[in-house]
Design a protein around this motif. Structure first.
Motif, short mmCIF file in Angstrom:
data_model
loop_
_atom_site.label_atom_id
_atom_site.label_comp_id
_atom_site.label_asym_id
_atom_site.label_seq_id
_atom_site.Cartn_x
_atom_site.Cartn_y
_atom_site.Cartn_z
N SER A 144 0.60 -1.05 0.08
CA SER A 144 0.14 0.10 0.16
C SER A 144 0.82 1.37 0.02
CB SER A 144 -1.04 0.00 1.37
OG SER A 144 -1.64 1.04 1.39
N THR A 145 0.23 2.39 -0.61
CA THR A 145 0.92 3.81 -0.39
C THR A 145 0.28 4.34 0.94
OG1 THR A 145 -0.91 4.57 -2.02
CG2 THR A 145 1.33 4.14 -3.01
N ASN A 147 -3.40 4.23 2.41
CA ASN A 147 -4.66 4.07 2.34
C ASN A 147 -5.47 2.86 2.54
OD1 ASN A 147 -5.56 6.79 2.90
ND2 ASN A 147 -5.67 7.28 0.72
N THR A 148 -5.04 1.71 1.43
CA THR A 148 -5.29 0.57 1.57
C THR A 148 -4.82 -0.13 2.57
OG1 THR A 148 -5.18 0.44 -0.75
CG2 THR A 148 -5.07 -1.75 0.26
N GLY A 248 -3.81 5.91 -10.00
CA GLY A 248 -2.41 5.26 -9.54
C GLY A 248 -2.28 3.96 -10.06
N ASN A 249 -2.85 2.96 -9.18
CA ASN A 249 -2.63 1.66 -9.58
C ASN A 249 -3.78 1.00 -10.36
OD1 ASN A 249 -0.91 -0.60 -9.36
ND2 ASN A 249 -2.35 -1.53 -7.55
N THR A 384 -10.72 11.32 -3.16
CA THR A 384 -10.71 10.18 -2.53
C THR A 384 -10.14 9.85 -1.16
OG1 THR A 384 -8.39 10.20 -3.78
CG2 THR A 384 -10.09 8.78 -4.95
N1 F0G Z 1 -6.44 8.45 -4.14
C1 F0G Z 1 -6.14 8.07 -2.89
C2 F0G Z 1 -6.23 8.95 -1.86
C3 F0G Z 1 -5.33 6.82 -2.97
O1 F0G Z 1 -5.19 6.24 -1.80
C4 F0G Z 1 -5.28 6.11 -4.37
C5 F0G Z 1 -4.67 4.63 -4.03
C6 F0G Z 1 -5.61 6.34 -5.49
C7 F0G Z 1 -6.27 7.70 -5.18
C8 F0G Z 1 -5.72 5.83 -6.70
O2 F0G Z 1 -6.50 4.62 -6.79
O3 F0G Z 1 -4.53 2.93 -7.16
O4 F0G Z 1 -7.25 2.52 -7.45
O5 F0G Z 1 -5.90 3.85 -9.05
N2 F0G Z 1 -4.06 4.00 -3.28
C9 F0G Z 1 -3.37 2.93 -2.94
C10 F0G Z 1 -3.25 2.42 -1.62
C11 F0G Z 1 -2.54 2.35 -3.88
O6 F0G Z 1 -2.25 1.58 -1.33
O7 F0G Z 1 -3.78 3.01 -0.81
P1 F0G Z 1 -5.99 3.39 -7.66
#
Ligand code: F0G
Length: 437
Positions: A144-145, A147-148, A248-249, A384
């Protein structure tokens, strides 16, 4: 007893079909990503909508209050005991200052930071952890970065299942790391970036038999689809022209694509909104691919102030491409300066969000100014994550950055005297008169 709906996990690459209680995180034959296949709902659109609408009143406890389980029939129809906080039911906001900044009068903000752990991840995690419990896994894991991992830690605690998380050492925001620790997940600070963490967790979960709950897990995406179902419901099932989200991912982009495909196929909506996936300039491999019509997949070393989306090799690339193609969508990229400026506008409007979230509004502003989005279009931008997720970015912007950004709100240290307060207020008045002269 009603018959159990046949729900399959289908490999997007080789069409291999697994039953809905199989624990494989990806296709055991070819390694492709799995997708949940629902039978079309066995009732009319009107009755399906009426059922979803009736559940909005939020009476009762547990899943009855959830903005995810409200859509259970099209998310996880066979989950008899949801692990729920509850989550979802996030507001759709209209804020003049943000609309004016983006140049789009019809801009609405869907604030997913209002979920229980402060990000949209809770929507996927309630479904993912419910599935983990259903199949009797001994532990759950994710890379994770931030949040996950915070979300997984919370939902694993709710379910009473041990959680193992892999995060890039020194690269995730303070609010997210401390949440993950507080909720009790075993936390590994990996010397490497997010992409290295994801490779490591995939290997580890395979070897150790731990259920993987990154967004490559198809149940996570089922939950995240409800961001879209809920916003369509909030708009009376009349879709906006555009839906903008940070990318992101690409798990969320993939989930939105699937939700749109299903909502359209099942008649919940008559028209397809266009997706706008926005990346940070230093972490924009998906944007690079978009430039040549997705002929080439790019993998890069990512760098951005928006640590949530600091990802160089998005795992859900193929499904992200499908989502953009399906919706005649656009991939944009914005600089860190644009992200922080948009965030300062969203924050000062009293809404607040974390840096990555503001990429969606920065992206809308860019596309309005280039004429791709019309000023009169109805646009929903997804925020998000919550403003408190990344206090470090806020402290830097408002208290440390030099030269001082135009929207920085520098605090003033004073002696504990009335005259000192008066001096500050006089200066403020003079400053504001100068600005309006
Ligand atoms: N916004 C936030 C606040 C996020 O935490 C993430 C992804 C995204 C946007 C992008 O979403 O990866 O589905 O394209 N966070 C992941 C994490 C990678 O590990 O919390 P995505």
């Amino acid at each position: 007893m009603p018959p159990t709906p046949r729900v399959w996990q289908v490999c997007a690459a080789c069409a291999n079909r697994l039953p809905d209680d199989d624990a494989a995180p990806q296709c055991p034959l070819c390694g492709g990503l799995l997708e949940i296949e629902h039978p079309a709902p066995n009732e009319s659109v009107d009755s399906l909508r009426a059922r979803f609408d009736a559940r909005c009143c939020m009476t009762g406890v547990g899943a009855a209050q959830s903005g995810v389980w409200r859509f259970a029939e099209v998310v996880h129809p066979n989950a008899s005991h949801p692990v729920t906080y509850p989550e979802g039911n996030t507001p759709l906001l209209s804020r003049d200052a943000v609309s004016a900044y983006a140049g789009c009068t019809g801009l609405l903000l869907k604030h997913e930071g209002m979920n229980p752990t402060g990000s949209f991840k809770d929507r996927g995690m309630t479904v993912g952890v419910t599935q983990a419990k259903r199949i009797g896994t001994r532990a759950v894991a994710c890379a994770s970065t931030g949040n996950t991992s915070a979300s997984l830690a919370s939902y694993a605690a709710l379910a009473g299942i041990p959680a193992l998380v892999f995060v890039p050492a020194g690269q995730i925001a303070l609010g997210k790391l401390t949440q993950t620790l507080a909720y009790g997940a075993r936390t590994l600070l990996v010397r490497g970036d997010f992409d290295a963490c994801l490779t490591l967790v995939r290997e580890s979960s395979e070897r150790l038999g731990i259920y993987l709950l990154n967004s490559i897990n198809p149940w996570r995406l089922e939950g995240q689809k409800t961001i879209l179902f809920e916003l369509l419901q909030q708009l009376g099932w009349d879709p906006p022209e555009w839906i903008a989200l940070p990318a992101g991912n690409l798990g969320n982009t993939a989930a939105f694509g699937k939700a749109l495909r299903e909502a359209h196929a099942w008649g919940l909506i008559q028209r397809m909104p266009r997706l706008l996936a926005v990346q940070a300039e230093g972490a924009s491999p998906f944007w690079q691919s978009f430039q040549d019509g997705f002929a080439t997949r790019h993998r890069i070393k990512a760098e951005t102030v928006a640590t949530a989306i600091k990802i160089g090799d998005p795992a859900s690339y193929d499904r992200g491409v499908a989502a953009i193609r399906l919706s005649n969508g656009v991939v944009a990229r914005v600089t860190d300066v644009e992200i922080l400026e948009a965030k300062a506008v969203i924050d000062a409007a009293g809404v607040g969000c974390e840096p990555a979230s503001a990429a969606s509004v920065a992206g809308v502003r860019q596309l309005v100014s280039s004429g791709v989005i019309r000023a009169s279009d109805r646009v929903v931008a997804i925020l998000t994550g919550h403003v408190l997720k990344d206090p470090g970015a806020l402290q830097w912007y408002h208290q440390a950055q030099e030269p001082i950004p135009a929207r920085a709100n520098r605090p003033v240290e004073i002696d504990a005297t009335l005259s000192a307060v008066e001096r500050v207020l006089e200066n403020d008045t003079r400053g504001s008169e100068r600005r309006h002269a």
